[in-house]
Scaffold this active site. Structure first.
Site, PDB file in Angstrom:
ATOM      1  N   ARG A 190      11.026  11.009  -1.336  1.00 42.53           N
ATOM      2  CA  ARG A 190      10.451   9.758  -0.812  1.00 42.53           C
ATOM      3  C   ARG A 190      11.234   9.436   0.447  1.00 42.53           C
ATOM      4  NH1 ARG A 190       8.845   4.239  -3.925  1.00 42.53           N
ATOM      5  NH2 ARG A 190       7.061   5.598  -4.267  1.00 42.53           N
TER       6      ARG A 190
ATOM      7  N   HIS B  22       0.865   8.771   0.546  1.00 39.17           N
ATOM      8  CA  HIS B  22       1.391   8.664  -0.820  1.00 39.17           C
ATOM      9  C   HIS B  22       0.440   9.426  -1.751  1.00 39.17           C
ATOM     10  CE1 HIS B  22       3.700   7.292  -4.091  1.00 39.17           C
ATOM     11  NE2 HIS B  22       3.487   5.996  -4.069  1.00 39.17           N
TER      12      HIS B  22
ATOM     13  N   GLN C 269       0.192   8.801  -5.586  1.00 39.92           N
ATOM     14  CA  GLN C 269      -0.499   7.554  -5.925  1.00 39.92           C
ATOM     15  C   GLN C 269      -2.013   7.771  -5.902  1.00 39.92           C
ATOM     16  OE1 GLN C 269       0.965   4.427  -6.748  1.00 39.92           O
ATOM     17  NE2 GLN C 269      -1.146   4.091  -7.376  1.00 39.92           N
TER      18      GLN C 269
ATOM     19  N   ASP D 121      -2.872  -3.475  -1.306  1.00 38.91           N
ATOM     20  CA  ASP D 121      -1.448  -3.126  -1.404  1.00 38.91           C
ATOM     21  C   ASP D 121      -0.686  -4.208  -0.654  1.00 38.91           C
ATOM     22  OD1 ASP D 121       0.995  -1.813  -1.707  1.00 38.91           O
ATOM     23  OD2 ASP D 121       0.562  -0.240  -0.232  1.00 38.91           O
TER      24      ASP D 121
ATOM     25  N   CYS E 255      -1.510  -0.440  -6.139  1.00 32.03           N
ATOM     26  CA  CYS E 255      -0.527   0.588  -6.488  1.00 32.03           C
ATOM     27  C   CYS E 255       0.754  -0.004  -7.061  1.00 32.03           C
ATOM     28  CB  CYS E 255      -0.209   1.436  -5.270  1.00 32.03           C
ATOM     29  SG  CYS E 255       0.465   0.466  -3.906  1.00 32.03           S
TER      30      CYS E 255
ATOM     31  N   ARG F 229       0.272   7.300 -13.181  1.00 32.09           N
ATOM     32  CA  ARG F 229       1.212   7.993 -12.289  1.00 32.09           C
ATOM     33  C   ARG F 229       1.868   9.157 -13.030  1.00 32.09           C
ATOM     34  NH1 ARG F 229       3.281   5.944  -7.686  1.00 32.09           N
ATOM     35  NH2 ARG F 229       4.094   8.063  -7.663  1.00 32.09           N
TER      36      ARG F 229
HETATM   37  N1   CP Z   1       3.377   2.685  -6.534  1.00 33.92           N
HETATM   38  C1   CP Z   1       4.612   3.181  -6.384  1.00 33.92           C
HETATM   39  O1   CP Z   1       4.836   4.202  -5.748  1.00 33.92           O
HETATM   40  O2   CP Z   1       5.583   2.443  -6.987  1.00 33.92           O
HETATM   41  P1   CP Z   1       7.157   2.642  -6.809  1.00 33.92           P
HETATM   42  O3   CP Z   1       7.490   2.291  -5.386  1.00 33.92           O
HETATM   43  O4   CP Z   1       7.764   1.685  -7.786  1.00 33.92           O
HETATM   44  O5   CP Z   1       7.508   4.054  -7.109  1.00 33.92           O
HETATM   45  N1  NVA Z   2       2.766   0.680   1.001  1.00 35.53           N
HETATM   46  C1  NVA Z   2       3.875   0.473   0.082  1.00 35.53           C
HETATM   47  C2  NVA Z   2       3.657   1.257  -1.171  1.00 35.53           C
HETATM   48  C3  NVA Z   2       4.715   1.084  -2.213  1.00 35.53           C
HETATM   49  C4  NVA Z   2       4.499   1.948  -3.400  1.00 35.53           C
HETATM   50  C5  NVA Z   2       5.164   0.891   0.756  1.00 35.53           C
HETATM   51  O1  NVA Z   2       5.175   1.895   1.475  1.00 35.53           O
HETATM   52  O2  NVA Z   2       6.150   0.194   0.572  1.00 35.53           O
END
Ligand code: CP
Ligand code: NVA
Length: 297
Positions: free
Chosen positions: A95, A122, A125, A213, A253, A281
């Protein structure tokens, strides 16, 4: 050739269908005695837990590390860290702030690299979102998905998946925060149909899924005040949901902000799929890992 999952479009449409089928199949112990690296430059709840448990259910061992602990591009280069980790693990998942980091990892990794969220996309997701929609809404080619708010990483991956499977996407995003003409052209070429509007009401008209989101993604904290102002009219509330198709479902999400991008009534209400979506997930993580490990041979 080593396969990676940086974007949904790394999969052909048939492969995407296969990953979704693998997701809901019983777990297989394809990672017995093997490791999976989970590197996080940003916080997580769902992604870390679901990936760790997917690896364990497949017989493997997840190793979690914060990005700053490795010191990507400070203590050592992304490439040096990647080539070393690839000697210990069957899959490297990360990530990252910048999508270029997972691209650099994939460019030098002899084992699959999985994007667990970047500023661009993502994909894990989106896989979970599609599994949830198939279960609760209908076949992918019957999906009419409205995205309200920020055209961000989650939106891009979701749109790619929905369109590649023959569904339609409708965007309701503020001027300057939507996909834009170039991106609409790219998305349209994937299949299905795309509508782009700055009016959230027009976007949800006829939709059978309304997805949103956060207005402020991780890494955008400095823009918080400005973004709250720009997105103020883009809350998904009962009034907006009433313009969608009868029986339309709400998705997010998470993490969510009640009273900002979604009202508490919608988020916690009977149309909401958010908990099922979050639980999928894990389902989707298994599907993605199974596909990549099998492809590696
Ligand atoms: N939706 C999602 O990716 O959640 P987290 O940031 O908690 O992993
Ligand atoms: N768009 C959000 C998604 C979190 C899972 C971010 O990037 O923070």
């Amino acid at each position: 050739m080593t396969r990676h999952l940086l974007d949904i479009t790394d999969l052909a449409p048939g492969e995407l269908r296969h990953v979704l089928a693998l997701s809901t199949a019983a777990p297989r112990r394809l990672l017995e005695g093997k490791g999976v690296a989970l590197v996080f430059e940003k916080p997580s709840n769902r992604t870390r837990h679901s990936m760790e448990m997917a690896v364990i259910q497949m017989g493997g061992h997840p190793v979690y590390t914060r990005g700053e602990e490795i010191g990507l591009d400070t203590r050592e280069t992304v490439e040096d860290a990647t080539r070393i980790m690839a000697g210990y693990h069957s899959v490297l998942a990360a990530r990252v702030f910048s999508h270029s980091t997972v691209e650099r990892m994939a460019a030098c990794s002899p084992v699959p690299v999985v994007n667990m969220l970047s500023d661009r996309s993502h994909p894990l997701q989106a896989l979970a979102d599609l599994v949830t929609m198939k279960e609760h809404v209908g076949a992918p080619d019957t999906l009419r998905v409205a995205w309200v708010g920020d055209y961000n990483n989650v939106a891009r991956s979701l749109a790619e998946a929905v369109l590649m499977l023959g569904g339609s996407m409708s965007f309701g995003c503020p001027e300057g925060y939507g996909p834009g003409a170039h991106e609409v052209t790219r998305l349209t070429a994937l299949g299905g149909s795309v509508r782009d509007s700055t009016d959230p009401r027009a976007a949800v008209d006829g939709a059978n899924v309304v997805h949103t989101d956060t207005w402020i993604s991780m890494g955008q904290e400095a823009e918080t005040a400005a973004r709250r102002e720009v997105f103020a009219g883009y809350i998904v509330d009962e009034a907006l949901m009433s313009r969608a198709a009868g029986g339309a479902r709400f998705m997010h999400c998470m993490p969510a902000h009640r009273g900002e991008e979604v009202s508490a009534g919608v988020f916690d209400g009977p149309r909401s799929l958010v908990i099922a979506q979050g639980h999928h997930r894990l389902t989707a993580a298994r599907g993605a890992l199974t596909f990549l490990v099998e492809a590696q041979g």
